[in-house]
Scaffold this active site. Structure first.
Site, PDB file in Angstrom:
ATOM      1  N   TYR A 104       0.852  -1.188   0.000  1.00 40.47           N
ATOM      2  CA  TYR A 104       0.000   0.000   0.000  1.00 40.47           C
ATOM      3  C   TYR A 104       0.886   1.235   0.000  1.00 40.47           C
ATOM      4  O   TYR A 104       1.822   1.318   0.805  1.00 40.47           O
ATOM      5  CB  TYR A 104      -0.892   0.021   1.258  1.00 40.47           C
ATOM      6  CG  TYR A 104      -1.652   1.318   1.399  1.00 40.47           C
ATOM      7  CD1 TYR A 104      -2.947   1.438   0.905  1.00 40.47           C
ATOM      8  CD2 TYR A 104      -1.061   2.436   1.996  1.00 40.47           C
ATOM      9  CE1 TYR A 104      -3.640   2.637   1.006  1.00 40.47           C
ATOM     10  CE2 TYR A 104      -1.743   3.638   2.094  1.00 40.47           C
ATOM     11  CZ  TYR A 104      -3.033   3.729   1.591  1.00 40.47           C
ATOM     12  OH  TYR A 104      -3.709   4.921   1.672  1.00 40.47           O
ATOM     13  N   GLU A 192      -3.918   7.344  -3.629  1.00 37.19           N
ATOM     14  CA  GLU A 192      -3.356   6.088  -3.124  1.00 37.19           C
ATOM     15  C   GLU A 192      -3.302   5.011  -4.189  1.00 37.19           C
ATOM     16  O   GLU A 192      -4.073   5.015  -5.145  1.00 37.19           O
ATOM     17  CB  GLU A 192      -4.094   5.586  -1.873  1.00 37.19           C
ATOM     18  CG  GLU A 192      -5.506   5.154  -2.102  1.00 37.19           C
ATOM     19  CD  GLU A 192      -6.180   4.520  -0.870  1.00 37.19           C
ATOM     20  OE1 GLU A 192      -5.817   4.822   0.285  1.00 37.19           O
ATOM     21  OE2 GLU A 192      -7.099   3.718  -1.077  1.00 37.19           O
TER      22      GLU A 192
END
Ligand code: GDP
Ligand code: MN
Length: 381
Positions: A104, A192
């Site tokens: 991530y 993101e």
């Protein structure tokens, strides 16, 4: 809304423009189109729901297809599906990647530090909120000084927490620097990549992307503003924006129509103070135009949770009697299924109360009294 959602395929295009390795893709709105795209791309593809919601994988909105016919079948299932209440109207067809690891990486405007903060984790592919709750130590954070931007050594430090391999660390730090530029240049409040994958061959790639754009950045970025897909947004928010109202839906049952953001906040506080739950934040601004009141009431009553509606108006330049006439006129035009309680104070408040009482409403100049009454009505209904 205080930010604009865009789709994965749009966010990926922005990342691509900034040089981040992102697999190609095509958008389809019908199963036949999905099949054609899969045939053009060749090999195994992924059919991905394009909705403004995360967790599509878990909801069945991300499916691998080893043949074009299968892509068609998956698209037929995914199109029209609802994910977190939002109907899927488009799918992204993209070549399936072989995955060796999922990480991530994200950057978000952080209130506490008043800076953009990078967050990275080796535990990618799942919601970062889940990781934050379960194993916060698995997330590394870094606040950026916007005078300098993300510095190369900082990017490298973050990348080194994700990968042991030097080539992957270099590839990842480059991606983080590009992600920061993409974040700043698109006026994002969040950008993101989840997951950022490595392939068995050792490449680092973004296979999912999410960008939220700060509403206040849109006026100077027409190219970004054009990415808005109103058909994919909650209808009440689209209606509010088009009517020039500031509206944010909340989970309670007391709808509130208020003029001025400060008064809206104070009203929500007082609702909570007396044990109620606000159903929305709504600011109708300075006008007493009945159209605005009609729009506000229509939007609020489209929320099935709403049990009562509270008007809280401060008449400064806006005259209370104008607002009172607006309310009377608005409630003639739309069928109200929930009670209204009204508080007006300021310029011409006495005339306003009179107008409302003559029209059969109860009105008051006391905020406490009216909020308590709204809480009582909502709990009774
Ligand atoms: P999200 O659930 O809405 O975040 O959608 P993602 O695009 O992140 O996909 C969810 C998961 O599906 C990923 O974490 C992967 O595990 C899997 N996935 C997505 N794309 C691919 C792909 O190209 N190949 C493989 N093998 N899995 C994929
Ligand atoms: Mn994802």
């Amino acid at each position: 809304m205080i930010f604009m959602n865009i789709h994965e395929y749009q966010a990926k295009e922005i990342l691509r423009q900034h040089g981040i390795p992102v697999p190609p893709g095509e958008v389809a709105t019908t199963p036949a189109e999905a099949e054609r795209s899969a045939r053009r791309l060749g090999g195994t593809v992924v059919v991905k729901a394009q909705v403004h919601a995360g967790g599509r994988g878990k909801a069945g909105g991300v499916q691998l297809a080893s043949a074009p016919e299968q892509a068609r079948a998956h698209a037929a299932k995914i199109l029209g599906m609802r994910i977190k209440g939002l109907e899927v109207q488009k799918v992204l067809i993209t070549p399936a990647e072989e995955i060796a690891s999922e990480s991530y990486v994200g950057v978000v405007v952080d209130r506490a530090s008043q800076r953009p903060v990078f967050m990275v984790s080796r535990e990618g592919g799942i919601d970062i909120e889940e990781v934050a709750a379960r194993s916060p130590q698995a997330i590394r954070k870094l606040a950026v000084d916007t005078r300098y931007g993300l510095l190369p050594y900082q990017a490298f430090w973050l990348a080194a927490t994700l990968y042991d391999d030097a080539a992957q660390q270099r590839a990842c730090s480059k991606i983080l620097l590009q992600l920061y530029r993409a974040f700043v240049e698109s006026g994002a409040s969040l950008a993101e990549i989840n997951p950022l994958i490595t392939t068995p061959a050792g490449e680092v790639k973004a296979i999912d992307a999410k960008i939220n754009v700060d509403d206040n950045e849109l006026f100077r970025r027409p190219d970004i503003a054009a990415l808005r897909d109103s058909s994919a947004e909650p209808p009440a928010e689209t209606a509010a924006r088009e009517a020039g109202l500031t509206y944010i839906k909340l989970d309670g049952n007391i709808g509130a129509v208020v003029n001025g953001a400060g008064l809206a906040m104070a009203t929500m506080d007082l609702i909570k103070y007396y044990g109620g739950e606000p159903a929305n934040f709504l600011d109708i601004g300075g006008s007493s135009n009945p159209d605005k009141v009609v729009n506000a009431l229509t939007i609020i009553t489209s929320d099935p949770n709403v049990r009562t509606i509270l008007f809280n108006i401060f008449g400064g330049i806006t005259r209370c009697d104008d607002v009172a006439n607006g309310i009377v006129e608005a409630t003639r035009r739309i069928q109200m299924r929930v009670p209204l309680v009204i508080r007006l104070t300021g310029t011409n408040e006495r005339q306003a109360v009179e107008i409302l009482e003559q029209a059969g409403f109860s009105a008051s100049t006391s905020m406490d009294e009216v909020v308590q009454r709204a809480v009582e009505l909502a709990s009774r209904a």
